[in-house]
Design a protein around this motif. Structure first.
Motif, PDB file in Angstrom:
ATOM      1  N   GLY A  19       0.801  -1.205   0.000  1.00 51.88           N
ATOM      2  CA  GLY A  19       0.000   0.000   0.000  1.00 51.88           C
ATOM      3  C   GLY A  19       0.836   1.257   0.000  1.00 51.88           C
ATOM      4  N   LYS A  20       0.201   2.321   0.446  1.00 54.98           N
ATOM      5  CA  LYS A  20       0.837   3.625   0.541  1.00 54.98           C
ATOM      6  C   LYS A  20       1.149   3.850   2.018  1.00 54.98           C
ATOM      7  N   PHE A  21       2.435   3.809   2.355  1.00 55.66           N
ATOM      8  CA  PHE A  21       2.795   3.950   3.766  1.00 55.66           C
ATOM      9  C   PHE A  21       4.205   4.489   3.905  1.00 55.66           C
ATOM     10  N   ASN A  22       4.448   5.032   5.058  1.00 55.71           N
ATOM     11  CA  ASN A  22       5.745   5.554   5.435  1.00 55.71           C
ATOM     12  C   ASN A  22       6.158   4.777   6.678  1.00 55.71           C
ATOM     13  N   LEU A  23       7.161   3.939   6.573  1.00 58.21           N
ATOM     14  CA  LEU A  23       7.541   3.066   7.686  1.00 58.21           C
ATOM     15  C   LEU A  23       7.878   3.836   8.953  1.00 58.21           C
ATOM     16  N   ALA A  24       8.567   4.958   8.832  1.00 57.91           N
ATOM     17  CA  ALA A  24       8.967   5.712  10.008  1.00 57.91           C
ATOM     18  C   ALA A  24       7.761   6.287  10.746  1.00 57.91           C
ATOM     19  N   ASP A  25       6.711   6.662  10.017  1.00 59.75           N
ATOM     20  CA  ASP A  25       5.538   7.287  10.627  1.00 59.75           C
ATOM     21  C   ASP A  25       4.416   6.303  10.957  1.00 59.75           C
ATOM     22  N   PHE A  26       4.506   5.093  10.454  1.00 63.22           N
ATOM     23  CA  PHE A  26       3.407   4.130  10.618  1.00 63.22           C
ATOM     24  C   PHE A  26       3.053   3.842  12.079  1.00 63.22           C
ATOM     25  N   PRO A  27       4.033   3.573  12.963  1.00 62.99           N
ATOM     26  CA  PRO A  27       3.650   3.293  14.359  1.00 62.99           C
ATOM     27  C   PRO A  27       2.863   4.439  15.000  1.00 62.99           C
ATOM     28  N   LYS A  28       3.260   5.670  14.762  1.00 60.62           N
ATOM     29  CA  LYS A  28       2.564   6.816  15.339  1.00 60.62           C
ATOM     30  C   LYS A  28       1.153   6.940  14.781  1.00 60.62           C
ATOM     31  N   SER A  29       0.975   6.661  13.501  1.00 62.73           N
ATOM     32  CA  SER A  29      -0.365   6.725  12.910  1.00 62.73           C
ATOM     33  C   SER A  29      -1.305   5.714  13.559  1.00 62.73           C
ATOM     34  N   VAL A  30      -0.813   4.519  13.806  1.00 65.04           N
ATOM     35  CA  VAL A  30      -1.627   3.492  14.466  1.00 65.04           C
ATOM     36  C   VAL A  30      -1.927   3.913  15.905  1.00 65.04           C
ATOM     37  N   ILE A  31      -0.940   4.437  16.601  1.00 64.51           N
ATOM     38  CA  ILE A  31      -1.151   4.884  17.987  1.00 64.51           C
ATOM     39  C   ILE A  31      -2.168   6.019  18.032  1.00 64.51           C
ATOM     40  N   ASP A  32      -2.096   6.943  17.088  1.00 66.74           N
ATOM     41  CA  ASP A  32      -3.092   8.022  17.041  1.00 66.74           C
ATOM     42  C   ASP A  32      -4.495   7.477  16.834  1.00 66.74           C
ATOM     43  N   PHE A  33      -4.632   6.459  16.006  1.00 65.14           N
ATOM     44  CA  PHE A  33      -5.940   5.834  15.805  1.00 65.14           C
ATOM     45  C   PHE A  33      -6.429   5.188  17.099  1.00 65.14           C
ATOM     46  N   VAL A  34      -5.589   4.371  17.713  1.00 61.49           N
ATOM     47  CA  VAL A  34      -5.975   3.676  18.946  1.00 61.49           C
ATOM     48  C   VAL A  34      -6.231   4.675  20.071  1.00 61.49           C
ATOM     49  N   ASN A  35      -5.467   5.756  20.120  1.00 57.91           N
ATOM     50  CA  ASN A  35      -5.583   6.745  21.190  1.00 57.91           C
ATOM     51  C   ASN A  35      -6.969   7.396  21.230  1.00 57.91           C
ATOM     52  N   ASP A  36      -7.687   7.417  20.108  1.00 57.71           N
ATOM     53  CA  ASP A  36      -9.052   7.949  20.104  1.00 57.71           C
ATOM     54  C   ASP A  36      -9.983   7.119  20.981  1.00 57.71           C
ATOM     55  N   PHE A  37      -9.633   5.858  21.224  1.00 58.07           N
ATOM     56  CA  PHE A  37     -10.487   4.954  21.986  1.00 58.07           C
ATOM     57  C   PHE A  37      -9.879   4.562  23.329  1.00 58.07           C
ATOM     58  N   PHE A  38      -8.571   4.417  23.364  1.00 58.22           N
ATOM     59  CA  PHE A  38      -7.837   4.044  24.572  1.00 58.22           C
ATOM     60  C   PHE A  38      -6.654   4.995  24.694  1.00 58.22           C
ATOM     61  N   PRO A  39      -6.579   5.778  25.767  1.00 57.12           N
ATOM     62  CA  PRO A  39      -5.491   6.776  25.887  1.00 57.12           C
ATOM     63  C   PRO A  39      -4.122   6.138  26.127  1.00 57.12           C
ATOM     64  N   VAL A  40      -3.476   5.752  25.044  1.00 53.74           N
ATOM     65  CA  VAL A  40      -2.169   5.099  25.141  1.00 53.74           C
ATOM     66  C   VAL A  40      -1.013   6.034  24.830  1.00 53.74           C
ATOM     67  N   GLU A  41      -1.300   7.136  24.148  1.00 54.31           N
ATOM     68  CA  GLU A  41      -0.222   8.018  23.709  1.00 54.31           C
ATOM     69  C   GLU A  41       0.583   8.564  24.883  1.00 54.31           C
ATOM     70  N   GLY A  42      -0.075   8.891  25.977  1.00 57.10           N
ATOM     71  CA  GLY A  42       0.624   9.407  27.155  1.00 57.10           C
ATOM     72  C   GLY A  42       1.616   8.420  27.741  1.00 57.10           C
ATOM     73  N   LEU A  43       1.392   7.151  27.506  1.00 60.84           N
ATOM     74  CA  LEU A  43       2.294   6.123  28.028  1.00 60.84           C
ATOM     75  C   LEU A  43       3.628   6.113  27.300  1.00 60.84           C
ATOM     76  N   ILE A  44       3.641   6.590  26.049  1.00 59.76           N
ATOM     77  CA  ILE A  44       4.866   6.543  25.250  1.00 59.76           C
ATOM     78  C   ILE A  44       5.228   7.895  24.646  1.00 59.76           C
ATOM     79  N   ALA A  45       4.552   8.958  25.070  1.00 56.56           N
ATOM     80  CA  ALA A  45       4.745  10.271  24.444  1.00 56.56           C
ATOM     81  C   ALA A  45       6.179  10.776  24.574  1.00 56.56           C
ATOM     82  N   ASN A  46       6.901  10.361  25.580  1.00 60.18           N
ATOM     83  CA  ASN A  46       8.269  10.827  25.752  1.00 60.18           C
ATOM     84  C   ASN A  46       9.278  10.045  24.926  1.00 60.18           C
TER      85      ASN A  46
END
Length: 181
Positions: A57-84
């Motif tokens: 598909g159309k993807f950027n490997l370096a940005d892919f993990p953050k894109s998935v985390i942003d999606f999941v973060n809308d439902f489960f606040p996980v970003e704060g756990l790894i934001a640093n």
């Protein structure tokens, strides 16, 4: 010269890993093939004795993990756990991630035991689906038969997940779970 413009095939003839007293080694070759069949399209194909994976598909490997985390973060606040984590500090979310993935696990227990020693078996399994970051859509299906983890035995673990900007519906089914000798 960057992770996202790789093309070619990398192979590893033998892999040996020892962690504490647990050892794992491969008898077959491991290969990773990366292609760009069109301007904004990519393909990754991984082959080994423990897993085969295809990601297209159309993807950027370096940005892919953050894109998935942003999606999941809308439902489960996980970003704060790894934001640093510095990995996620300079991610461009404007880059679209439109990915189809198919992971097939063949003989995963021996390598999994390096990290989870009580994990002793799972038969051939899979996870497949697609993720579209701009539409905030995720579809995922997976099935893992004959799982043994310590005294826990599960005949089949099945997961289906469908996500949109408004909801994330996940169904998990366990068939014939038992614990004990």
């Amino acid at each position: 010269n960057r992770l996202d413009n790789i093309n070619g095939i990398a192979t590893l003839d033998q892999l040996g890993i020892t962690l504490d007293s647990v050892q794992y080694s491969t008898a077959q070759q491991i290969s990773l093939e990366a292609r760009s069949p069109a301007f904004d399209q990519k393909e990754l194909h991984f082959r080994s004795e423990f897993m085969d994976a295809d990601i297209t598909g159309k993807f950027n490997l370096a940005d892919f993990p953050k894109s998935v985390i942003d999606f999941v973060n809308d439902f489960f606040p996980v970003e704060g756990l790894i934001a640093n984590d510095s990995l996620f500090q300079s991610i461009d979310l404007a880059k679209e991630q439109d990915v189809v993935f198919n992971l097939r696990f063949k003989d995963i227990a021996p390598i999994a035991q390096l990290f989870v020693p009580d994990f002793t078996n799972v038969d051939a399994s899979y996870i497949s689906g697609d993720f579209k970051s701009e539409r905030k859509q995720l579809n995922l299906t997976g099935s893992f038969p004959n799982i043994n983890y310590g005294a826990l035995k599960i005949d089949t673990f099945h997961i289906t997940s469908n996500g949109t900007p408004r909801k994330l519906e996940t169904t998990v089914t366990l068939r014939q779970a038992s614990s004990g000798d």
